[in-house]
Design a protein around this motif. Sequence first.
Motif, mmCIF file in Angstrom:
data_model
loop_
_atom_site.group_PDB
_atom_site.id
_atom_site.type_symbol
_atom_site.label_atom_id
_atom_site.label_comp_id
_atom_site.label_asym_id
_atom_site.label_seq_id
_atom_site.Cartn_x
_atom_site.Cartn_y
_atom_site.Cartn_z
ATOM 1 N N THR A 266 25.932 94.508 -45.893
ATOM 2 C CA THR A 266 26.128 93.599 -44.807
ATOM 3 C C THR A 266 24.835 92.893 -44.300
ATOM 4 N N GLY A 267 23.589 93.199 -44.392
ATOM 5 C CA GLY A 267 22.600 92.761 -43.926
ATOM 6 C C GLY A 267 21.971 92.918 -42.421
ATOM 7 N N GLN A 268 22.622 93.731 -42.070
ATOM 8 C CA GLN A 268 22.333 94.279 -40.635
ATOM 9 C C GLN A 268 22.929 95.724 -40.391
ATOM 10 N N PRO A 269 22.113 96.613 -39.523
ATOM 11 C CA PRO A 269 22.741 97.776 -39.162
ATOM 12 C C PRO A 269 23.964 97.844 -38.287
ATOM 13 N N PRO A 270 24.644 98.891 -38.273
ATOM 14 C CA PRO A 270 25.799 98.820 -37.677
ATOM 15 C C PRO A 270 25.841 98.323 -36.183
ATOM 16 N N PHE A 271 24.780 98.654 -35.373
ATOM 17 C CA PHE A 271 24.644 98.224 -34.114
ATOM 18 C C PHE A 271 23.322 97.949 -33.735
ATOM 19 N N GLU A 272 23.034 96.910 -33.205
ATOM 20 C CA GLU A 272 21.644 96.219 -33.030
ATOM 21 C C GLU A 272 21.546 96.105 -31.410
ATOM 22 N N GLY A 273 20.131 95.670 -30.851
ATOM 23 C CA GLY A 273 20.064 95.772 -29.605
ATOM 24 C C GLY A 273 18.544 95.281 -29.313
ATOM 25 N N ALA A 274 18.198 94.961 -28.031
ATOM 26 C CA ALA A 274 16.814 94.358 -27.670
ATOM 27 C C ALA A 274 16.171 95.732 -27.301
ATOM 28 N N SER A 275 16.752 96.636 -27.183
ATOM 29 C CA SER A 275 16.061 98.078 -26.853
ATOM 30 C C SER A 275 16.755 99.377 -27.656
ATOM 31 N N SER A 276 16.058 100.392 -27.571
ATOM 32 C CA SER A 276 16.871 101.538 -28.142
ATOM 33 C C SER A 276 18.059 101.951 -27.210
ATOM 34 N N GLY A 282 25.718 101.092 -27.890
ATOM 35 C CA GLY A 282 26.632 100.660 -29.018
ATOM 36 C C GLY A 282 27.158 101.583 -29.950
ATOM 37 N N ILE A 283 26.174 102.546 -30.219
ATOM 38 C CA ILE A 283 26.633 103.780 -31.056
ATOM 39 C C ILE A 283 27.652 104.651 -30.425
ATOM 40 N N LEU A 284 27.499 104.725 -29.163
ATOM 41 C CA LEU A 284 28.187 105.720 -28.329
ATOM 42 C C LEU A 284 29.657 105.066 -27.854
ATOM 43 N N THR A 285 29.575 103.889 -27.752
ATOM 44 C CA THR A 285 30.867 103.099 -27.057
ATOM 45 C C THR A 285 31.648 102.090 -27.862
ATOM 46 N N ARG A 286 30.889 101.429 -28.863
ATOM 47 C CA ARG A 286 31.558 100.461 -29.600
ATOM 48 C C ARG A 286 31.856 100.697 -31.007
ATOM 49 N N GLU A 287 32.658 100.004 -31.715
ATOM 50 C CA GLU A 287 33.101 99.984 -33.084
ATOM 51 C C GLU A 287 32.252 99.056 -33.827
ATOM 52 N N PRO A 288 31.835 99.326 -35.099
ATOM 53 C CA PRO A 288 31.063 98.399 -35.872
ATOM 54 C C PRO A 288 31.888 97.140 -36.204
ATOM 55 N N LEU A 289 31.153 96.143 -36.301
ATOM 56 C CA LEU A 289 32.242 95.146 -37.097
ATOM 57 C C LEU A 289 32.402 95.441 -38.625
ATOM 58 N N ARG A 290 33.929 95.003 -38.534
ATOM 59 C CA ARG A 290 34.082 95.481 -40.101
ATOM 60 C C ARG A 290 33.401 94.706 -41.244
ATOM 61 N N VAL A 293 33.809 91.371 -42.529
ATOM 62 C CA VAL A 293 33.704 90.196 -41.812
ATOM 63 C C VAL A 293 32.273 89.592 -41.963
ATOM 64 N N LEU A 294 31.252 90.252 -42.090
ATOM 65 C CA LEU A 294 29.819 90.186 -42.501
ATOM 66 C C LEU A 294 29.756 89.914 -43.921
ATOM 67 N N ALA A 295 30.378 90.499 -44.763
ATOM 68 C CA ALA A 295 30.263 90.039 -46.142
ATOM 69 C C ALA A 295 31.694 90.222 -46.945
ATOM 70 N N PRO A 296 32.125 89.250 -47.148
ATOM 71 C CA PRO A 296 33.668 88.976 -47.465
ATOM 72 C C PRO A 296 33.742 89.689 -48.932
ATOM 73 N N ALA A 297 32.638 89.402 -49.531
ATOM 74 C CA ALA A 297 32.595 89.890 -50.960
ATOM 75 C C ALA A 297 33.070 91.399 -51.137
ATOM 76 N N ILE A 298 32.703 92.252 -50.325
ATOM 77 C CA ILE A 298 33.056 93.499 -50.320
ATOM 78 C C ILE A 298 34.300 93.961 -50.429
ATOM 79 N N SER A 299 34.805 94.918 -51.210
ATOM 80 C CA SER A 299 35.973 95.219 -51.346
ATOM 81 C C SER A 299 36.609 96.007 -50.346
ATOM 82 N N ARG A 300 38.177 95.989 -49.957
ATOM 83 C CA ARG A 300 38.694 96.724 -49.000
ATOM 84 C C ARG A 300 38.512 98.168 -49.043
#
Length: 450
Positions: A266-276, A282-290, A293-300
């Motif tokens: 996808t070109g980016q890690p599952p979670f990003e942020g300005a600080s650790s 994000g790792i603890l509370t959010r879900e990664p973007l599918r 969404v970031l790379a439509p060429a990826i198969s389902r």
Amino acid sequence: MADEHERIEAVFEELVELVLRGEAPDLEGLFARHPELSAAERERLAVRARIFAGASDAERLPFERLGDFQLLRRLGAGGMGVVYLARQESLRRLTALKLMRPELAGDATAARRFEREARAVAQLQHPGIVGVYAAGEEQGVRFLALEYLEGQSLDELLRAEGPRLEPTRVVRWGRELAEALSSAHAQGVVHRDVKPSNVRIGLDGRARLLDFGLAQLADASALSASGSFRGTPYYASPEQVDPRGKTIDARTDVYSLGATLYQCLTGQPPFEGASSAEVFHGILTREPLRPRVLAPAISRDLETVLLKALEKDPARRYASAEAFARDLAALLEMRPIAARPPGSFTRVVKWTRRNRGTSAAAGVALVLGLAFLGLLIGQRMQARRRFEAELARAAATRATDESEEGLRAVERALALRPEDGRALALRAQLVRDAAKTHARESLDRARADS
């Protein structure tokens, strides 16, 4: 003191990652991202950063020889050591000679980590794991002589060819790495730091795993008594970030490998942020973007496999690296995968986790909607009971020739349900009954008058 050392080590590794990516070592920015550091800890880090910068500026060798090894040139560096291309004189072979950083000499924790890497790699025999030839200490310098593998690290490849890499290559590397991890796990070793910079892509195009400095061995599971985070934030599993009451096991490596493949695709890690701290949140509370969404060429199917590896709950991930490898192999061979997309209930839970503000408002609306629905259902049930009671009362009047009272009761029933067939039929019968009763009464009066 243990907590302090863990904090300094973790932040220093972040600094090293910046330098190795070619970025300037911005200490002020680093400290701003880590407000938890004390003044003394910042000073210690600043000293180590100056030493590290001095070592990084020069390609000169610290010495020409170290025991049986002739140093040839510098290959790279990490938080724990500097790696040189060296020639082992006795066996006339090239090795990647890893030397502990001079500023860590005398550091007992660093020494244990260096020894742990030697022990971990020495007991592993797999084509997907860079092997160790020798380990020891010469001239007061600890060293590891590792298999020299020409090629690039995966993070170098991402910088050169990225941000996204071709999916088939990534899936093939993922299968090779998952198979290597499966072998390590079978021998009681959990890597705990799978990330692009710890993956080497050889000239033969195969992926190999290296740097077992954070490895957890079966006979030495208590590696960080303080419970502090160790590893690289972007690729850390939820149980590494918050280990309270959780087990670090093979599924931890499954998550980190999934995060590594996610970045490659996808070109980016599952979670990003300005600080650790933001990344950890994000790792603890959010879900990664599918991924699609970031790379439509990826198969389902590939998206399903990635998200299965990145489940926050270890019990919902692949149970083993071997199972992960099987699904990656299935993708390459265009066979059905074992993983399945999450069901409706799971998707709702994940949506709620990803959209906490929206879901809170939706929750209030849902509660109000359910309350209104309950009120409406209650009113309808009460009306139905009244209807049935009036209908029963009207029917009972036929046996007592009280057709007028019956008609009043059926009219009350029809006021509640105007189109009800039973009520309409009963009213017609009651009208006929009333007519017969009226005719009979009129005949009786006529006879009485005559």
